[in-house]
Design a protein around this motif. Structure first.
Motif, PDB file in Angstrom:
ATOM      1  N   ILE A 180     -21.441  14.712  16.640  1.00  0.00           N
ATOM      2  CA  ILE A 180     -22.213  15.905  16.280  1.00  0.00           C
ATOM      3  C   ILE A 180     -21.253  17.013  15.874  1.00  0.00           C
ATOM      4  N   ILE A 181     -21.464  17.580  14.685  1.00  0.00           N
ATOM      5  CA  ILE A 181     -20.538  18.552  14.099  1.00  0.00           C
ATOM      6  C   ILE A 181     -21.322  19.769  13.615  1.00  0.00           C
ATOM      7  N   ASP A 182     -20.839  20.965  13.930  1.00  0.00           N
ATOM      8  CA  ASP A 182     -21.560  22.173  13.513  1.00  0.00           C
ATOM      9  C   ASP A 182     -20.942  22.864  12.298  1.00  0.00           C
ATOM     10  N   ASP A 183     -19.935  22.249  11.690  1.00  0.00           N
ATOM     11  CA  ASP A 183     -19.288  22.829  10.504  1.00  0.00           C
ATOM     12  C   ASP A 183     -19.527  21.893   9.312  1.00  0.00           C
ATOM     13  N   LYS A 184     -20.079  22.440   8.235  1.00  0.00           N
ATOM     14  CA  LYS A 184     -20.500  21.612   7.100  1.00  0.00           C
ATOM     15  C   LYS A 184     -19.331  20.905   6.423  1.00  0.00           C
ATOM     16  N   ASP A 185     -18.229  21.607   6.215  1.00  0.00           N
ATOM     17  CA  ASP A 185     -17.067  20.989   5.551  1.00  0.00           C
ATOM     18  C   ASP A 185     -16.491  19.860   6.387  1.00  0.00           C
ATOM     19  N   THR A 186     -16.356  20.113   7.698  1.00  0.00           N
ATOM     20  CA  THR A 186     -15.839  19.074   8.600  1.00  0.00           C
ATOM     21  C   THR A 186     -16.792  17.882   8.647  1.00  0.00           C
ATOM     22  N   TYR A 187     -18.079  18.157   8.651  1.00  0.00           N
ATOM     23  CA  TYR A 187     -19.093  17.098   8.649  1.00  0.00           C
ATOM     24  C   TYR A 187     -18.938  16.194   7.433  1.00  0.00           C
ATOM     25  N   GLU A 188     -18.800  16.794   6.255  1.00  0.00           N
ATOM     26  CA  GLU A 188     -18.663  16.007   5.021  1.00  0.00           C
ATOM     27  C   GLU A 188     -17.368  15.195   5.027  1.00  0.00           C
ATOM     28  N   GLU A 189     -16.284  15.815   5.511  1.00  0.00           N
ATOM     29  CA  GLU A 189     -14.980  15.144   5.537  1.00  0.00           C
ATOM     30  C   GLU A 189     -15.004  13.928   6.464  1.00  0.00           C
ATOM     31  N   ILE A 190     -15.565  14.114   7.665  1.00  0.00           N
ATOM     32  CA  ILE A 190     -15.589  13.017   8.635  1.00  0.00           C
ATOM     33  C   ILE A 190     -16.570  11.931   8.209  1.00  0.00           C
ATOM     34  N   LYS A 191     -17.683  12.308   7.640  1.00  0.00           N
ATOM     35  CA  LYS A 191     -18.661  11.322   7.161  1.00  0.00           C
ATOM     36  C   LYS A 191     -18.028  10.413   6.103  1.00  0.00           C
TER      37      LYS A 191
ATOM     38  N   HIS B 107     -21.560   2.920   9.917  1.00  0.00           N
ATOM     39  CA  HIS B 107     -21.488   3.766  11.118  1.00  0.00           C
ATOM     40  C   HIS B 107     -21.665   5.245  10.784  1.00  0.00           C
ATOM     41  N   ASP B 108     -21.777   5.567   9.500  1.00  0.00           N
ATOM     42  CA  ASP B 108     -21.905   6.981   9.126  1.00  0.00           C
ATOM     43  C   ASP B 108     -23.233   7.580   9.589  1.00  0.00           C
ATOM     44  N   LEU B 109     -24.204   6.716   9.974  1.00  0.00           N
ATOM     45  CA  LEU B 109     -25.509   7.220  10.426  1.00  0.00           C
ATOM     46  C   LEU B 109     -25.412   7.936  11.776  1.00  0.00           C
ATOM     47  N   ILE B 110     -24.362   7.636  12.552  1.00  0.00           N
ATOM     48  CA  ILE B 110     -24.235   8.302  13.859  1.00  0.00           C
ATOM     49  C   ILE B 110     -23.688   9.723  13.712  1.00  0.00           C
ATOM     50  N   ILE B 111     -23.226  10.087  12.524  1.00  0.00           N
ATOM     51  CA  ILE B 111     -22.674  11.424  12.312  1.00  0.00           C
ATOM     52  C   ILE B 111     -23.814  12.382  11.976  1.00  0.00           C
ATOM     53  N   LYS B 112     -23.948  13.417  12.770  1.00  0.00           N
ATOM     54  CA  LYS B 112     -25.071  14.341  12.629  1.00  0.00           C
ATOM     55  C   LYS B 112     -24.573  15.773  12.475  1.00  0.00           C
ATOM     56  N   PHE B 113     -25.232  16.505  11.577  1.00  0.00           N
ATOM     57  CA  PHE B 113     -24.891  17.918  11.370  1.00  0.00           C
ATOM     58  C   PHE B 113     -25.763  18.779  12.275  1.00  0.00           C
TER      59      PHE B 113
END
Length: 515
Positions: free
Chosen positions: A249-260, A270-276
């Motif tokens: 779970i990530i609250d920063d949009k840029d970090t979310y996109e990078e990690i996804k 496994h990218d489905l477990i990544i949530k903004f």
């Protein structure tokens, strides 16, 4: 086991929390604009050679010179150094490292002054961050870490993680990389490679080879920094992400996109477990991380049934003391109760060391136990509790004084979080008004109320200590005030008030201090 990774952004960078079964077990901080990280590779210059220490100080561009010991040169130092010097001098030279195998391995017990000279340039990698007054610890044996393997230029070895125990699987992985790797490249196969498909392993290997090509390119361009690791969040995900994770779970949009994007590459599907996370409430508060940070980074740490740990830091080591608290036990079952507290403490200590990233020497003072079998049980429990810690560590059996020594690899300074708040009484100054003057302040207020407000009946609320003082004499201060100001006065004790605070109300509860 439920495992979640929570990433919260702030002005200082990223705060990263690993949760296992709703318990905080790891906490990392990725400081914004930090210029170095473990794993970064530089071109350094030898500033001083110290034969007495069998080490050298290397300038890599920071205020303090980095420390390089002879044992961190690596057996293939002469070959990699020859390659480095030739590329620095001539950027057009052939950069295929299989061409550079002309030197024998340096002796294991050699001396550094026979290998390094002041002013010499060499490629080095950070293996420890600066700690206290010490600079970086560096190595000349370069490694590039991937998801499934670690690539070692100028080595031919193929080794495999001891955690992969299946003989058939070990043979399969060894054969894959023996066939895949070029000459003069070594490989360490990581635990995450177990049962992975060949195309995933090969993709990871090719990406590391590409990274090495970029390093040699930067070397030919005479850059000081040859390679920079990923940010802390991506590095952690690379090292620990597996099928047991429920969510990231990530609250920063840029970090979310990078990690996804990164997870899509290393672990497809496994990218489905990544949530903004986009709620107004801070993500750490939402998942109860903030409260756990406050309770687990202090000097005293409670772990249930009244028992607690006391964690103290000295110059040489950390010391942990276990206390059973106010729990009373009968002498007949004392040993069993002490064992139970010690076993619970072992779990909590392992968690605290991992969470706060405490390294070096740790001495734990367990509650004394008489039975040898209980001491052995506690030792085995401590070793089991430490197994989930990815950092290298060693636990020794209890000494005859009930002390257990633990060493844990120190790669960076232990995490220290401020978990104290400003005192509401002294406002952070460390000083308060003399308590004897509180009585004078109350009397000044009474004088004003008598002359200006004409109130006949009042209630004074004070701290319990002040309440006792006001009523302790035969003719109490309250009676003296009633006679002096000709009004009815009641005094009430209030635990809500601070020592030097008070409230004066009329009989209906209206605050008279507001007038």
């Amino acid at each position: 086991m439920k495992r979640n990774l929570i990433i919260q952004s702030s002005t200082q960078g990223l705060d990263i929390a690993l949760i296992e079964d709703d318990k905080l077990v790891e906490f990392h901080q990725d400081v914004a604009n930090k210029e170095y990280q473990v794993g970064d590779i530089y071109i350094g210059k030898v500033k001083k050679v110290l034969p007495g220490l069998n080490a050298a100080f290397i300038d890599i561009g920071y205020e303090k010179n980095a420390f390089l010991h002879y044992h961190d040169l690596g057996p293939q130092f002469k070959n990699i150094n020859s390659f480095t010097q030739k590329v620095l001098i001539n950027s057009e030279v052939d950069k295929r490292i299989e061409k550079y195998k002309g030197y024998k391995e340096i002796p294991k017990n050699g001396t550094i002054d026979k290998v390094l000279n002041v002013g010499q340039n060499l490629a080095v990698q950070i293996i420890k961050e600066p700690i206290s007054t010490k600079g970086h610890r560096i190595s000349a044996e370069l490694t590039l870490a991937g998801r499934y393997i670690v690539l070692m230029p100028f080595s031919d070895a193929v080794s495999i993680s001891k955690k992969i125990r299946n003989k058939k699987e070990r043979k399969r992985l060894t054969n894959i990389f023996t066939d895949l790797k070029p000459d003069n490249f070594g490989v360490i196969i990581r635990t995450a490679a177990e049962e992975r498909q060949v195309h995933l392993l090969e993709r990871d290997f090719r990406s590391l080879l590409k990274r090495w090509e970029n390093i040699t390119k930067n070397l030919s361009l005479n850059k000081t920094k040859l390679f920079s690791e990923f940010n802390k969040a991506t590095t952690i995900i690379r090292d620990i992400l597996n099928d047991s994770f429920n969510s990231i779970i990530i609250d920063d949009k840029d970090t979310y996109e990078e990690i996804k994007t990164y997870v899509e590459k290393i672990l497809p599907n496994h990218d489905l477990i990544i949530k903004f996370y986009n709620d107004k409430e801070a993500v750490f508060k939402k998942y109860n991380i903030e409260k756990q940070l406050k309770s687990l980074f202090g000097k005293i740490i409670n772990f249930g049934r009244g028992a607690y740990l006391v964690v103290e830091k000295t110059e040489a080591m950390y010391v942990v003391d276990i206390n059973s608290g106010s729990k009373n036990t009968h002498e007949s079952n004392r040993e069993d109760n002490v064992l139970k507290v010690n076993l619970e403490a072992a779990d909590e200590i392992a968690r605290i060391l991992r969470l706060r990233d405490i390294g070096g020497l740790i001495v734990v003072d367990f509650i004394d136990m008489k039975k040898p079998e209980n001491r052995r049980t506690l030792f085995e429990k401590m070793k089991t509790a430490m197994r989930s810690d990815r950092t290298q560590h060693l636990c020794l059996p209890l000494s005859k004084f009930g002390l257990m020594e633990i060493t844990r690899q120190r790669v960076k300074p232990a995490i220290e979080l401020a978990n104290s708040e400003t005192c509401p009484v002294c406002k952070g100054s460390g000083e308060i008004k003399p308590t004897i003057l509180v009585i004078d302040d109350i009397e000044h207020s009474l004088n004003f109320i008598k002359s200006e407000l004409k109130v006949r009946e009042i209630v004074i609320k004070v701290h319990p200590f002040v309440y006792t003082y006001l009523k302790r004499k035969l003719i109490s201060t309250r009676l003296n005030w009633m006679l002096k100001y000709k009004m009815r006065i009641r005094i009430k004790s209030s635990e809500v008030l601070q020592l030097i605070d008070y409230e004066i109300c009329d009989k209906k509860g209206k605050d008279l201090e507001e007038f």
